[in-house]
Design a protein around this motif. Structure first.
Motif, PDB file in Angstrom:
ATOM      1  N   ARG A 194      37.587  35.851  49.790  1.00  0.00           N
ATOM      2  CA  ARG A 194      38.835  36.346  50.357  1.00  0.00           C
ATOM      3  C   ARG A 194      39.985  35.381  50.047  1.00  0.00           C
ATOM      4  N   ARG A 195      39.686  34.114  50.169  1.00  0.00           N
ATOM      5  CA  ARG A 195      40.743  33.124  49.953  1.00  0.00           C
ATOM      6  C   ARG A 195      41.177  33.062  48.484  1.00  0.00           C
ATOM      7  N   VAL A 196      40.212  33.187  47.589  1.00  0.00           N
ATOM      8  CA  VAL A 196      40.598  33.196  46.164  1.00  0.00           C
ATOM      9  C   VAL A 196      41.494  34.407  45.895  1.00  0.00           C
ATOM     10  N   ASP A 197      41.171  35.545  46.492  1.00  0.00           N
ATOM     11  CA  ASP A 197      41.991  36.739  46.259  1.00  0.00           C
ATOM     12  C   ASP A 197      43.424  36.537  46.749  1.00  0.00           C
ATOM     13  N   VAL A 198      43.569  35.859  47.883  1.00  0.00           N
ATOM     14  CA  VAL A 198      44.920  35.598  48.408  1.00  0.00           C
ATOM     15  C   VAL A 198      45.688  34.718  47.415  1.00  0.00           C
ATOM     16  N   VAL A 199      45.033  33.672  46.917  1.00  0.00           N
ATOM     17  CA  VAL A 199      45.688  32.759  45.971  1.00  0.00           C
ATOM     18  C   VAL A 199      46.076  33.522  44.700  1.00  0.00           C
ATOM     19  N   LEU A 200      45.155  34.361  44.208  1.00  0.00           N
ATOM     20  CA  LEU A 200      45.451  35.129  42.991  1.00  0.00           C
ATOM     21  C   LEU A 200      46.660  36.045  43.209  1.00  0.00           C
ATOM     22  N   ALA A 201      46.696  36.712  44.358  1.00  0.00           N
ATOM     23  CA  ALA A 201      47.811  37.627  44.629  1.00  0.00           C
ATOM     24  C   ALA A 201      49.128  36.856  44.666  1.00  0.00           C
ATOM     25  N   ASP A 202      49.123  35.679  45.292  1.00  0.00           N
ATOM     26  CA  ASP A 202      50.378  34.912  45.402  1.00  0.00           C
ATOM     27  C   ASP A 202      50.830  34.402  44.028  1.00  0.00           C
ATOM     28  N   LEU A 203      49.854  33.986  43.224  1.00  0.00           N
ATOM     29  CA  LEU A 203      50.223  33.477  41.892  1.00  0.00           C
ATOM     30  C   LEU A 203      50.790  34.587  41.019  1.00  0.00           C
ATOM     31  N   GLU A 204      50.201  35.774  41.143  1.00  0.00           N
ATOM     32  CA  GLU A 204      50.707  36.915  40.353  1.00  0.00           C
ATOM     33  C   GLU A 204      52.178  37.156  40.674  1.00  0.00           C
ATOM     34  N   GLY A 205      52.547  36.886  41.932  1.00  0.00           N
ATOM     35  CA  GLY A 205      53.927  37.193  42.340  1.00  0.00           C
ATOM     36  C   GLY A 205      54.889  36.040  42.117  1.00  0.00           C
ATOM     37  N   ARG A 206      54.425  34.929  41.531  1.00  0.00           N
ATOM     38  CA  ARG A 206      55.342  33.778  41.366  1.00  0.00           C
ATOM     39  C   ARG A 206      56.270  34.026  40.183  1.00  0.00           C
ATOM     40  N   PRO A 207      57.582  34.128  40.442  1.00  0.00           N
ATOM     41  CA  PRO A 207      58.486  34.519  39.359  1.00  0.00           C
ATOM     42  C   PRO A 207      58.634  33.448  38.273  1.00  0.00           C
ATOM     43  N   THR A 208      58.848  32.194  38.665  1.00  0.00           N
ATOM     44  CA  THR A 208      59.062  31.157  37.641  1.00  0.00           C
ATOM     45  C   THR A 208      58.285  29.919  38.054  1.00  0.00           C
ATOM     46  N   PRO A 209      57.914  29.081  37.084  1.00  0.00           N
ATOM     47  CA  PRO A 209      57.212  27.849  37.470  1.00  0.00           C
ATOM     48  C   PRO A 209      58.111  26.978  38.346  1.00  0.00           C
ATOM     49  N   SER A 210      57.493  26.259  39.261  1.00  0.00           N
ATOM     50  CA  SER A 210      58.248  25.384  40.155  1.00  0.00           C
ATOM     51  C   SER A 210      58.773  24.173  39.392  1.00  0.00           C
TER      52      SER A 210
ATOM     53  N   HIS B  55      47.597  30.553  35.447  1.00  0.00           N
ATOM     54  CA  HIS B  55      46.279  30.035  35.856  1.00  0.00           C
ATOM     55  C   HIS B  55      45.353  31.124  36.396  1.00  0.00           C
ATOM     56  N   THR B  56      45.888  32.334  36.581  1.00  0.00           N
ATOM     57  CA  THR B  56      45.074  33.359  37.254  1.00  0.00           C
ATOM     58  C   THR B  56      43.828  33.779  36.456  1.00  0.00           C
ATOM     59  N   PRO B  57      43.912  33.971  35.118  1.00  0.00           N
ATOM     60  CA  PRO B  57      42.679  34.418  34.437  1.00  0.00           C
ATOM     61  C   PRO B  57      41.535  33.421  34.629  1.00  0.00           C
ATOM     62  N   ASP B  58      41.833  32.121  34.527  1.00  0.00           N
ATOM     63  CA  ASP B  58      40.768  31.125  34.679  1.00  0.00           C
ATOM     64  C   ASP B  58      40.209  31.119  36.098  1.00  0.00           C
ATOM     65  N   LEU B  59      41.101  31.224  37.079  1.00  0.00           N
ATOM     66  CA  LEU B  59      40.625  31.193  38.468  1.00  0.00           C
ATOM     67  C   LEU B  59      39.767  32.434  38.760  1.00  0.00           C
ATOM     68  N   ARG B  60      40.218  33.569  38.236  1.00  0.00           N
ATOM     69  CA  ARG B  60      39.462  34.805  38.454  1.00  0.00           C
ATOM     70  C   ARG B  60      38.050  34.662  37.862  1.00  0.00           C
ATOM     71  N   GLN B  61      38.002  34.035  36.706  1.00  0.00           N
ATOM     72  CA  GLN B  61      36.696  33.859  36.062  1.00  0.00           C
ATOM     73  C   GLN B  61      35.792  32.882  36.844  1.00  0.00           C
ATOM     74  N   VAL B  62      36.395  31.809  37.350  1.00  0.00           N
ATOM     75  CA  VAL B  62      35.596  30.849  38.154  1.00  0.00           C
ATOM     76  C   VAL B  62      35.018  31.584  39.373  1.00  0.00           C
ATOM     77  N   LYS B  63      35.856  32.385  40.013  1.00  0.00           N
ATOM     78  CA  LYS B  63      35.387  33.106  41.204  1.00  0.00           C
ATOM     79  C   LYS B  63      34.212  34.018  40.843  1.00  0.00           C
ATOM     80  N   ARG B  64      34.392  34.806  39.788  1.00  0.00           N
ATOM     81  CA  ARG B  64      33.355  35.783  39.417  1.00  0.00           C
ATOM     82  C   ARG B  64      32.041  35.077  39.089  1.00  0.00           C
TER      83      ARG B  64
END
Ligand SMILES: C[S@@+](CC[C@H](N)C(=O)[O-])C[C@H]1O[C@@H](n2cnc3c(N)ncnc32)[C@H](O)[C@@H]1O
Length: 449
Positions: free
Chosen positions: A233-249, A130-139
């Motif tokens: 700032r908050r979007v960046d935190v979410v993006l960083a955490d998602l990048e580090g998620r190893p497998t889907p829940s 989901h990160t590419p879409d979220l990054r685009q919404v933020k920008r």
């Protein structure tokens, strides 16, 4: 005419009742649980840190509970949480799965408050993809607001938003512009929900309000953070955490009534652990405390919806008059009355007596019903573990304690459980010193039969 027992005699009978229940049940102080019944450290951890929820328990609680119960987690574990809040139990289950390679953690959580359910859903059901879409919404959203290319969304109908002491005009306009921009630049789905979560989490910091116990308080001296900056700032935190998620829940969040797993859509399953912290009987009304976020992102749009949202919550607060329906005690009315009578009799004879008695009766009935309905969903080797506080009601000479930990435990024993341990986690220094039984506990139940 017989005036009945004096208030002192009723208070005395209540403390004798509590002493007796305390003696009958395996109650003991366990300081290791003290830091685990509050959200200690959650604010610094990936996913947990997305929204500060004062009423959450610690991310370490699940691990400790598993260690202290006989639940086997070598290969897989299934966790249920009927009062999910912002999803601490499920995020912890995911982390457990990730940390102990090979353990498959599954779980379901149910939350009634649509905003809190959305926070939990975002944390649990979003993923790296989901990160590419979220990054685009933020920008695009930040660009549109910075260039003045987007009109503010209409101010929500909650009067709090129109008070310029609470919300500096500029911050409110920016929040509303972001609201419009997110709508415009995202399709419905996870990235939009994530962006709205980041926006909702920016509301309190960009106001002069502070959540404090049972209310939102105005603090004239508080310096509001610029809304755009906080959102980014908050979007960046979410993006960083998602990048580090190893497998889907493998956990899922259901929005619904935790007292009724079937109507909430819980599939047929057997859980190893049902872990939850219900609303305490301390009059905190979650609909009120988290109203800014719910109104701002569109979960609530009218006073009628606001009232209805309160009405469908567990009967733990007096903000609305709940229906006088008592399904939990069906078939065990006499035994339930024995457990609760000394408490109901001891409610002081003030003008608050009636609503307090109704609330107490409703609260314990809701928890009894919950325990009954989850009983068939526990594996024979499984456990139910709940975290609860014993609140003080009334003031001055009319103060009395509701020992929810042992009262719920005693009720559980009427519907197919044995109390394995009542681990007293914390005794608040000031009140606890003057009033016995004021405490927070973690109670372990074992299914019987
Ligand atoms: C003490 S909080 C749970 C906190 C959670 N353990 C966490 O760490 O986030 C209790 C939760 O129960 C929710 N709640 C109240 N009534 C409910 C109901 N009928 N069904 C499901 N959840 C409900 C409240 O909205 C609140 O989020």
């Amino acid at each position: 005419m017989d005036a009945g027992p004096s208030p002192e005699a009723e208070a005395h009978a209540l403390s004798r009742h509590y002493d007796e229940l305390d003696r009958q049940l395996p109650v003991g102080f366990d300081g290791a649980y003290g830091p685990l019944v509050v959200p200690n450290g959650n604010g610094e951890l990936p996913f947990h840190r997305w929204f500060h929820f004062k009423e959450a328990f610690s991310h370490h609680l699940l691990e400790r509970v598993l260690r202290d119960s006989a639940i086997q987690t070598r290969r897989s574990i299934t966790v249920l949480d009927p009062f999910l809040g912002v999803g601490t139990s499920l995020v912890s289950a995911d982390n457990l799965g990730n940390a102990q390679g090979g353990v498959v953690a599954r779980g379901y959580g149910i939350e009634r408050n649509p905003f809190l359910a959305s926070v939990a859903r975002c944390k649990v059901e979003s993923h790296r993809s989901h990160t590419p879409d979220l990054r685009q919404v933020k920008r695009r959203a930040l660009d549109a607001v910075n260039r003045g290319r987007v009109d503010p969304a209409p101010t929500p109908g909650l009067s709090t938003f129109s008070n310029t002491s609470y919300f500096p005009r500029r911050n409110l306009v920016e929040l509303l512009q972001l609201r419009s921009a997110i709508e415009r630049y995202s399709d419905p789905g996870v990235p939009r929900e994530l962006a709205l979560l980041c926006l909702a989490a920016s509301i309190e910091p960009s106001s002069r309000l502070r959540r404090d116990g049972r209310a939102l308080r105005y603090e004239a001296g508080k310096e509001p953070v610029p809304a755009l900056q906080e959102f980014a700032r908050r979007v960046d935190v979410v993006l960083a955490d998602l990048e580090g998620r190893p497998t889907p829940s493998r956990c899922r969040v259901l929005e619904g009534d935790g007292r009724d797993p079937q109507s909430a859509g819980l599939p047929n399953l057997r859980a190893d652990l049902i872990l939850f912290s219900p609303p305490y009987l301390n009059n905190i009304d979650y609909t009120e405390i988290y109203k800014l976020e719910a109104w701002f992102v569109g979960h609530l749009e009218s006073q009628a919806e606001f009232r209805e949202q309160r009405r469908v919550t567990l009967r733990s607060h007096p903000s609305v008059r709940f229906p006088d329906v008592y399904e939990g005690r069906q078939g065990v009315e006499r035994e339930v009355a024995q457990v609760l009578a000394p408490l109901l009799d001891a409610v002081p004879n003030t003008k608050e007596r009636n609503w307090r008695r109704r609330l107490i009766t409703g609260y314990f009935d809701d928890l009894l019903l919950t325990l009954r309905r989850y009983r068939p969903l526990i594996k024979p080797s499984g456990r139910v573990v709940y975290v609860v506080g014993n609140p003080v009601h009334g003031t001055g000479a009319h103060r009395f304690v509701i020992a929810a930990d042992i009262l719920i435990g005693s009720l559980a024993e009427l519907v197919g459980y044995e109390v394995e341990a009542v681990r007293v986690a914390r005794v608040p220094a000031r009140t606890g010193a003057t009033l016995p039984f004021v405490r927070e506990s973690v109670v372990f139940l074992r299914p019987t039969g």
